[in-house]
Design a protein around this motif. Structure first.
Motif, PDB file in Angstrom:
ATOM      1  N   ALA A  80      10.992  70.321 -12.134  1.00 26.03           N
ATOM      2  CA  ALA A  80      10.545  70.452 -13.523  1.00 26.03           C
ATOM      3  C   ALA A  80      11.732  70.416 -14.479  1.00 26.03           C
ATOM      4  O   ALA A  80      11.684  69.743 -15.518  1.00 26.03           O
ATOM      5  N   LEU A  81      12.811  71.126 -14.144  1.00 26.27           N
ATOM      6  CA  LEU A  81      13.982  71.161 -15.020  1.00 26.27           C
ATOM      7  C   LEU A  81      14.633  69.787 -15.156  1.00 26.27           C
ATOM      8  O   LEU A  81      15.233  69.486 -16.194  1.00 26.27           O
ATOM      9  N   ALA A  82      14.494  68.943 -14.154  1.00 24.18           N
ATOM     10  CA  ALA A  82      15.060  67.598 -14.211  1.00 24.18           C
ATOM     11  C   ALA A  82      14.389  66.741 -15.286  1.00 24.18           C
ATOM     12  O   ALA A  82      14.950  65.739 -15.727  1.00 24.18           O
ATOM     13  N   LEU A  83      13.217  67.131 -15.753  1.00 26.14           N
ATOM     14  CA  LEU A  83      12.493  66.379 -16.780  1.00 26.14           C
ATOM     15  C   LEU A  83      13.008  66.669 -18.190  1.00 26.14           C
ATOM     16  O   LEU A  83      12.693  65.951 -19.125  1.00 26.14           O
ATOM     17  N   PHE A  84      13.789  67.746 -18.335  1.00 28.06           N
ATOM     18  CA  PHE A  84      14.259  68.164 -19.652  1.00 28.06           C
ATOM     19  C   PHE A  84      15.597  67.532 -20.008  1.00 28.06           C
ATOM     20  O   PHE A  84      16.491  67.430 -19.173  1.00 28.06           O
TER      21      PHE A  84
ATOM     22  N   PRO B 214      19.197  67.826 -21.504  1.00 29.92           N
ATOM     23  CA  PRO B 214      20.079  68.995 -21.502  1.00 29.92           C
ATOM     24  C   PRO B 214      20.133  69.722 -22.851  1.00 29.92           C
ATOM     25  O   PRO B 214      20.359  70.920 -22.914  1.00 29.92           O
ATOM     26  N   GLY B 215      19.898  69.000 -23.952  1.00 28.19           N
ATOM     27  CA  GLY B 215      19.930  69.609 -25.284  1.00 28.19           C
ATOM     28  C   GLY B 215      18.561  69.971 -25.822  1.00 28.19           C
ATOM     29  O   GLY B 215      18.390  70.124 -27.037  1.00 28.19           O
ATOM     30  N   VAL B 216      17.589  70.125 -24.955  1.00 28.86           N
ATOM     31  CA  VAL B 216      16.214  70.432 -25.363  1.00 28.86           C
ATOM     32  C   VAL B 216      16.188  71.610 -26.341  1.00 28.86           C
ATOM     33  O   VAL B 216      16.991  72.539 -26.249  1.00 28.86           O
ATOM     34  N   VAL B 217      15.243  71.543 -27.287  1.00 26.26           N
ATOM     35  CA  VAL B 217      15.040  72.617 -28.263  1.00 26.26           C
ATOM     36  C   VAL B 217      13.717  73.292 -27.934  1.00 26.26           C
ATOM     37  O   VAL B 217      12.704  72.617 -27.726  1.00 26.26           O
ATOM     38  N   ARG B 218      13.730  74.619 -27.898  1.00 27.37           N
ATOM     39  CA  ARG B 218      12.523  75.400 -27.623  1.00 27.37           C
ATOM     40  C   ARG B 218      12.236  76.273 -28.832  1.00 27.37           C
ATOM     41  O   ARG B 218      13.085  77.042 -29.278  1.00 27.37           O
ATOM     42  N   VAL B 219      11.022  76.148 -29.357  1.00 26.55           N
ATOM     43  CA  VAL B 219      10.587  76.937 -30.497  1.00 26.55           C
ATOM     44  C   VAL B 219       9.449  77.834 -30.031  1.00 26.55           C
ATOM     45  O   VAL B 219       8.448  77.346 -29.504  1.00 26.55           O
ATOM     46  N   ALA B 220       9.626  79.136 -30.207  1.00 22.60           N
ATOM     47  CA  ALA B 220       8.614  80.098 -29.768  1.00 22.60           C
ATOM     48  C   ALA B 220       8.505  81.198 -30.810  1.00 22.60           C
ATOM     49  O   ALA B 220       9.383  82.048 -30.920  1.00 22.60           O
ATOM     50  N   PRO B 221       7.429  81.197 -31.593  1.00 25.14           N
ATOM     51  CA  PRO B 221       7.325  82.155 -32.698  1.00 25.14           C
ATOM     52  C   PRO B 221       7.035  83.594 -32.294  1.00 25.14           C
ATOM     53  O   PRO B 221       7.279  84.494 -33.063  1.00 25.14           O
ATOM     54  N   ALA B 222       6.544  83.854 -31.100  1.00 29.27           N
ATOM     55  CA  ALA B 222       6.077  85.207 -30.793  1.00 29.27           C
ATOM     56  C   ALA B 222       7.018  86.018 -29.914  1.00 29.27           C
ATOM     57  O   ALA B 222       6.717  87.132 -29.564  1.00 29.27           O
ATOM     58  N   GLU B 223       8.156  85.508 -29.555  1.00 30.07           N
ATOM     59  CA  GLU B 223       8.994  86.197 -28.575  1.00 30.07           C
ATOM     60  C   GLU B 223       9.878  87.284 -29.152  1.00 30.07           C
ATOM     61  O   GLU B 223      10.403  88.099 -28.435  1.00 30.07           O
TER      62      GLU B 223
ATOM     63  N   LEU C  51      15.734  77.996 -29.640  1.00 33.97           N
ATOM     64  CA  LEU C  51      16.820  77.967 -28.660  1.00 33.97           C
ATOM     65  C   LEU C  51      17.190  76.526 -28.383  1.00 33.97           C
ATOM     66  O   LEU C  51      16.325  75.653 -28.352  1.00 33.97           O
ATOM     67  N   ARG C  52      18.478  76.287 -28.128  1.00 32.24           N
ATOM     68  CA  ARG C  52      18.960  74.933 -27.847  1.00 32.24           C
ATOM     69  C   ARG C  52      19.690  74.910 -26.517  1.00 32.24           C
ATOM     70  O   ARG C  52      20.589  75.709 -26.297  1.00 32.24           O
ATOM     71  N   GLY C  53      19.258  73.984 -25.658  1.00 31.18           N
ATOM     72  CA  GLY C  53      19.919  73.787 -24.376  1.00 31.18           C
ATOM     73  C   GLY C  53      19.292  74.596 -23.257  1.00 31.18           C
ATOM     74  O   GLY C  53      18.813  75.707 -23.461  1.00 31.18           O
ATOM     75  N   LEU C  54      19.288  74.005 -22.067  1.00 34.50           N
ATOM     76  CA  LEU C  54      18.675  74.659 -20.907  1.00 34.50           C
ATOM     77  C   LEU C  54      19.304  76.001 -20.557  1.00 34.50           C
ATOM     78  O   LEU C  54      18.574  76.934 -20.218  1.00 34.50           O
ATOM     79  N   PRO C  55      20.634  76.175 -20.631  1.00 36.21           N
ATOM     80  CA  PRO C  55      21.187  77.487 -20.285  1.00 36.21           C
ATOM     81  C   PRO C  55      20.628  78.627 -21.141  1.00 36.21           C
ATOM     82  O   PRO C  55      20.262  79.677 -20.621  1.00 36.21           O
TER      83      PRO C  55
ATOM     84  N   ALA D 291      12.624  61.855 -21.404  1.00 32.89           N
ATOM     85  CA  ALA D 291      13.041  63.246 -21.210  1.00 32.89           C
ATOM     86  C   ALA D 291      12.373  64.144 -22.244  1.00 32.89           C
ATOM     87  O   ALA D 291      12.132  63.731 -23.390  1.00 32.89           O
ATOM     88  N   ILE D 292      12.091  65.375 -21.854  1.00 30.82           N
ATOM     89  CA  ILE D 292      11.518  66.351 -22.781  1.00 30.82           C
ATOM     90  C   ILE D 292      12.645  66.844 -23.684  1.00 30.82           C
ATOM     91  O   ILE D 292      13.641  67.383 -23.212  1.00 30.82           O
ATOM     92  N   VAL D 293      12.466  66.645 -25.002  1.00 31.02           N
ATOM     93  CA  VAL D 293      13.506  67.028 -25.957  1.00 31.02           C
ATOM     94  C   VAL D 293      13.109  68.230 -26.810  1.00 31.02           C
ATOM     95  O   VAL D 293      13.957  68.816 -27.483  1.00 31.02           O
ATOM     96  N   ARG D 294      11.811  68.595 -26.777  1.00 31.21           N
ATOM     97  CA  ARG D 294      11.345  69.721 -27.600  1.00 31.21           C
ATOM     98  C   ARG D 294      10.165  70.386 -26.908  1.00 31.21           C
ATOM     99  O   ARG D 294       9.286  69.705 -26.377  1.00 31.21           O
ATOM    100  N   GLU D 295      10.167  71.711 -26.933  1.00 34.47           N
ATOM    101  CA  GLU D 295       9.057  72.512 -26.413  1.00 34.47           C
ATOM    102  C   GLU D 295       8.672  73.502 -27.505  1.00 34.47           C
ATOM    103  O   GLU D 295       9.503  74.271 -27.984  1.00 34.47           O
ATOM    104  N   GLU D 296       7.404  73.456 -27.905  1.00 36.35           N
ATOM    105  CA  GLU D 296       6.883  74.393 -28.893  1.00 36.35           C
ATOM    106  C   GLU D 296       5.862  75.272 -28.192  1.00 36.35           C
ATOM    107  O   GLU D 296       4.906  74.769 -27.606  1.00 36.35           O
ATOM    108  N   VAL D 297       6.077  76.585 -28.230  1.00 43.98           N
ATOM    109  CA  VAL D 297       5.276  77.528 -27.469  1.00 43.98           C
ATOM    110  C   VAL D 297       4.388  78.332 -28.405  1.00 43.98           C
ATOM    111  O   VAL D 297       4.837  78.826 -29.437  1.00 43.98           O
ATOM    112  N   SER D 298       3.123  78.470 -28.013  1.00 47.63           N
ATOM    113  CA  SER D 298       2.179  79.349 -28.710  1.00 47.63           C
ATOM    114  C   SER D 298       1.552  80.260 -27.673  1.00 47.63           C
ATOM    115  O   SER D 298       1.202  79.817 -26.576  1.00 47.63           O
TER     116      SER D 298
END
Length: 112
Positions: A4-8, A10-19, A27-31, A92-99
């Motif tokens: 799964a991580l191989a699909l992302f 490396p500079g992927v952006v994750r947006v999560a409003p509730a955390e 957040l930026r980047g897999l690490p 490649a997955i470049v952005r993940e938006e979480v709800s």
């Protein structure tokens, strides 16, 4: 997880409003994303995960995840659901938006 991580990207952006108490987190980047996941699940025992999807539309797709989990400090077992909307560029997955979805309590107007 490795596949799964191989699909992302490396500079992927994750947006999560509730955390962070309802505030938007970006957040930026897999690490950084993986460190955040470790922080969020440190007090949880995950018993099962159900993934529904993907639901595809153009360069985006969504997946609904439902977790059966126990909060170790309280011993409370519950179900948690989130929907992730992913954006793909050049394969490649470049952005993940979480709800997140919290079901209404029994007897609340939304259930009655």
């Amino acid at each position: 997880m490795e596949r799964a991580l191989a699909l992302f990207d490396p500079g992927v952006v994750r947006v999560a409003p509730a955390e962070t108490g309802g505030e938007r987190t970006e957040l930026r980047g897999l690490p950084d994303i993986l460190a955040n996941a470790d922080r969020l699940t440190a007090d949880l025992d995950i018993h099962a995960v159900v993934a529904e999807g993907p639901f595809v539309g153009g360069d985006r797709f969504a997946v609904r995840f439902t977790f059966d989990q126990t909060h170790r400090p309280s011993g409370r077992r519950a179900e948690a659901t989130k929907v992730c909307l992913y954006t793909v560029i050049s394969g490649a997955i470049v952005r993940e938006e979480v709800s997140y979805f919290d079901p209404p309590s029994p007897g609340s107007p939304a259930v009655a």
